[in-house]
Design an enzyme around this catalytic site. Structure first.
Site, PDB file in Angstrom:
ATOM      1  N   ARG A  45     102.313 -16.803  -9.555  1.00 47.04           N
ATOM      2  CA  ARG A  45     102.431 -15.471 -10.161  1.00 47.04           C
ATOM      3  C   ARG A  45     103.432 -14.610  -9.374  1.00 47.04           C
ATOM      4  NH1 ARG A  45      98.752 -10.517 -10.461  1.00 47.04           N
ATOM      5  NH2 ARG A  45      99.415  -9.620 -12.443  1.00 47.04           N
ATOM      6  N   HIS A  49     106.597 -12.804 -11.030  1.00 50.26           N
ATOM      7  CA  HIS A  49     106.817 -11.356 -10.990  1.00 50.26           C
ATOM      8  C   HIS A  49     108.064 -10.985 -10.187  1.00 50.26           C
ATOM      9  CE1 HIS A  49     102.743  -9.632 -12.497  1.00 50.26           C
ATOM     10  NE2 HIS A  49     103.154 -10.644 -13.224  1.00 50.26           N
ATOM     11  N   TRP A 191      91.142 -19.068 -17.535  1.00 52.94           N
ATOM     12  CA  TRP A 191      91.530 -19.533 -18.869  1.00 52.94           C
ATOM     13  C   TRP A 191      90.928 -20.895 -19.202  1.00 52.94           C
ATOM     14  CZ3 TRP A 191      95.006 -16.841 -15.704  1.00 52.94           C
ATOM     15  CH2 TRP A 191      95.571 -15.690 -16.244  1.00 52.94           C
TER      16      TRP A 191
END
Ligand code: DDH
Length: 293
Positions: A45, A49, A191
């Protein structure tokens, strides 16, 4: 393509497989992070980002080149909540190689390491990003909104210069790993089941689970199933749009197809806005397992 920032040859003698191995070892050493998910997902991540503020219409700003995620103001963008942990993890590695490594190269390489060590595809990588000063930092607020629908998601990825739905769907498939955290984003839950293995589970779950739209403890709407998995509204958008859904179906059936598109799209994502000379080598790294380490 000769627009964008020119990749530097300054650190061409660095042994990037050694840097890869140190980041991979960091993942092994921090396996207890986040209830034993480990730090692979949060490093991925971070790489995303660090790259995902790019705006193709302003080719000079917002990609990973300047390594501006190291600045407090960018780390404090609400969209980056939780990434200070990942940046702090990488600091000793930056220190070890500081005269041989830029922050942009470190952040993007960490994403490559995370994907590969979690069992995902090989991702080609090139060095040459150069630390920019605070003036090169894009304004906060350029990362995507998880409440967006299919139209929003398609438009967002167009800003990142992804014109093919296939690339957009593959990139969001990174949500096979890790989880959302109420305190970071106002969403909660993983998820799927294999939160530290890079697989096509995200696509299988999108199609095969029974999802209920519920309001969570932060007051945000998210989709939940009875196994404790979740989907963001922007994830569910991938089965609410005919073109996206066909690709979800393909990736759910054919993990290799997902891996192939993910690898090339992620490589493009982390190189957006950078111009590489032909002589810059394209590097492929071995996993620790492949080196018997
Ligand atoms: Fe994501 N993501 N992401 N994401 N993402 C979150 C977590 C993780 C969106 C929103 C969220 C990508 C695209 C999108 C990863 C990788 C990638 C969280 C939860 C939110 C919210 C953060 C938290 O609470 O800690 C949205 C919206 C989009 C979109 O594009 C529409 C892409 C393209 C990637 C990528 O890597 C290529 C990963 C990994 C995580 C899990 C982090 C963790 O700590 O676990």
């Amino acid at each position: 393509e000769t627009t964008g920032f020119k990749a530097s040859q300054q650190f061409k003698s660095t042994n990037y497989q050694n840097v890869y191995n140190d980041i991979a070892q960091l993942i092994r050493d921090n396996e207890e992070h986040d209830d034993y998910i480990g730090c692979g997902p949060v490093l991925l991540r971070l790489a995303w980002h660090a790259s995902g503020q790019f705006d193709v219409s302003q080719n000079v700003r917002g990609g990973a080149y300047n390594g501006t995620l190291r600045f407090d103001k960018e780390l404090n963008d609400p969209s980056n909540a939780g990434l200070g942990y990942a940046y702090n993890l990488l600091k000793p590695i930056y220190k070890k190689y500081s005269d041989q490594l830029s922050h942009g190269d470190l952040f993007t390489l960490a994403g490559v390491v995370a994907v590969q060590e979690m069992g995902g595809p090989k991702i080609p990588w090139r060095y040459g990003r150069v630390d920019g000063d605070i003036e090169t930092m894009p304004e906060n607020g350029r990362l995507p909104d998880a409440n967006g629908d299919a139209g929003y998601v398609r438009k967002f990825f167009k800003r990142l210069d992804f014109l093919k739905d296939e690339e957009t769907v593959a990139l969001i498939g990174a949500h096979c790993v890790g989880k959302t955290h109420l305190k970071n984003s106002g969403f909660e839950g993983p998820w799927g089941a294999a939160t530290n293995m890079f697989t096509n589970e995200f696509f299988r779950n999108l199609l095969n689970e029974k999802w209920n739209l519920e309001t969570n403890d932060a007051g945000n709407k998210q989709y939940n199933n009875d196994k404790g998995y979740m989907m963001l509204p922007s994830d569910m958008a991938l089965v609410q749009d005919g073109s996206f859904k066909k690709i979800v179906q393909k990736f759910a059936e054919d993990e290799q197809a997902f891996f192939t598109v993910f690898s090339s799209a992620f490589s493009k994502l982390i190189e957006n806005g950078i111009y590489f000379e032909k002589s810059t080598p394209i590097l492929y790294f071995k996993t620790l397992d492949e080196q018997d380490l």
